[in-house]
Design a protein around this motif. Structure first.
Motif, short mmCIF file in Angstrom:
data_model
loop_
_atom_site.label_atom_id
_atom_site.label_comp_id
_atom_site.label_asym_id
_atom_site.label_seq_id
_atom_site.Cartn_x
_atom_site.Cartn_y
_atom_site.Cartn_z
N TRP A 2 0.44 -1.04 0.11
CA TRP A 2 0.25 -0.20 0.18
C TRP A 2 1.21 0.35 -0.15
CZ3 TRP A 2 -4.96 0.95 -1.71
CH2 TRP A 2 -5.83 -0.22 -1.35
N ARG A 3 2.12 1.14 1.07
CA ARG A 3 2.73 2.74 0.53
C ARG A 3 3.13 2.46 -1.22
NH1 ARG A 3 8.62 1.58 2.75
NH2 ARG A 3 7.18 -0.57 3.85
N VAL A 4 3.82 1.90 -1.98
CA VAL A 4 3.77 1.99 -3.09
C VAL A 4 2.41 2.64 -3.52
CG1 VAL A 4 4.82 0.97 -5.66
CG2 VAL A 4 5.54 -0.06 -3.21
N VAL A 5 1.55 2.39 -3.29
CA VAL A 5 -0.08 3.45 -3.96
C VAL A 5 -0.09 5.12 -3.97
CG1 VAL A 5 -2.39 3.00 -4.88
CG2 VAL A 5 -0.56 1.14 -4.89
N LEU A 6 -0.19 4.93 -2.11
CA LEU A 6 -0.68 5.76 -0.96
C LEU A 6 0.82 6.51 -1.25
CD1 LEU A 6 -2.29 3.98 1.54
CD2 LEU A 6 -3.06 5.17 -0.37
N ARG A 7 1.32 6.49 -1.35
CA ARG A 7 2.56 7.60 -1.34
C ARG A 7 2.90 8.39 -2.30
NH1 ARG A 7 8.34 5.93 1.05
NH2 ARG A 7 7.48 6.09 2.91
N PRO A 8 2.70 8.24 -3.42
CA PRO A 8 2.17 8.41 -5.33
C PRO A 8 1.20 9.77 -5.14
CG PRO A 8 2.52 6.78 -5.27
CD PRO A 8 2.65 6.85 -4.10
N ALA A 9 -0.29 8.73 -4.45
CA ALA A 9 -1.22 9.55 -4.59
C ALA A 9 -1.60 10.35 -3.24
CB ALA A 9 -2.83 8.35 -4.32
N LEU A 10 -1.10 10.51 -2.48
CA LEU A 10 -0.80 11.37 -1.20
C LEU A 10 -0.25 12.66 -1.98
CD1 LEU A 10 -0.97 9.85 2.42
CD2 LEU A 10 -2.99 10.67 0.59
N LEU A 11 0.74 12.57 -1.73
CA LEU A 11 1.58 13.52 -2.96
C LEU A 11 0.58 14.56 -4.02
CD1 LEU A 11 4.55 12.17 -3.13
CD2 LEU A 11 4.43 13.89 -1.48
N PHE A 12 0.10 13.27 -4.74
CA PHE A 12 -0.82 14.27 -5.86
C PHE A 12 -1.73 14.86 -5.76
CE2 PHE A 12 -4.58 13.42 -8.93
CZ PHE A 12 -4.10 14.54 -10.10
N LEU A 13 -2.36 14.40 -4.28
CA LEU A 13 -3.46 15.34 -3.96
C LEU A 13 -3.36 16.30 -2.67
CD1 LEU A 13 -6.18 11.80 -2.71
CD2 LEU A 13 -6.05 13.34 -5.19
N ALA A 14 -2.11 16.05 -2.62
CA ALA A 14 -2.00 17.33 -2.20
C ALA A 14 -2.07 18.89 -2.17
CB ALA A 14 -0.17 17.52 -1.22
N PRO A 15 -1.96 19.04 -3.10
CA PRO A 15 -2.10 20.59 -4.01
C PRO A 15 -3.82 20.98 -3.87
CG PRO A 15 -0.23 19.72 -5.59
CD PRO A 15 -1.16 18.51 -4.69
#
Length: 86
Positions: A2-15
């Motif tokens: 899940w870390r592989v999927v969630l880390r970039p997803a949260l970075l993408f959703l941050a803005p």
């Protein structure tokens, strides 16, 4: 995994999340249609992609590295010994 999927997803959703927080703090309705035009969404998408790429590069560059030989999982005296780096 899940870390592989969630880390970039949260970075993408941050803005997007910061934009919603900014709209909420400025006492406007954050999910009103007039605040989410094409230019706003496309700018947030491009910014989210840039943040995700830069963040993943930073995670890759500054990650903890362990040097040594990898010892795969094996059985010693009938006990499974997990793989590790020696």
């Amino acid at each position: 995994m899940w870390r592989v999927v969630l880390r970039p997803a949260l970075l993408f959703l941050a803005p997007f999340l910061l934009y919603v927080a900014w709209l909420a703090l400025s006492r406007t309705m954050p999910f009103a249609r007039q605040h989410w035009g094409r230019t706003v969404v496309s700018n947030l998408t491009l910014l989210g992609l840039a943040v995700a790429v830069i963040g993943m590069l930073a995670f890759g560059i500054f990650a903890d590295r362990r040097f040594g030989a990898y010892q795969p999982a094996h059985i010693e005296n009938g006990v499974l010994v997990p793989g590790h780096i020696q």
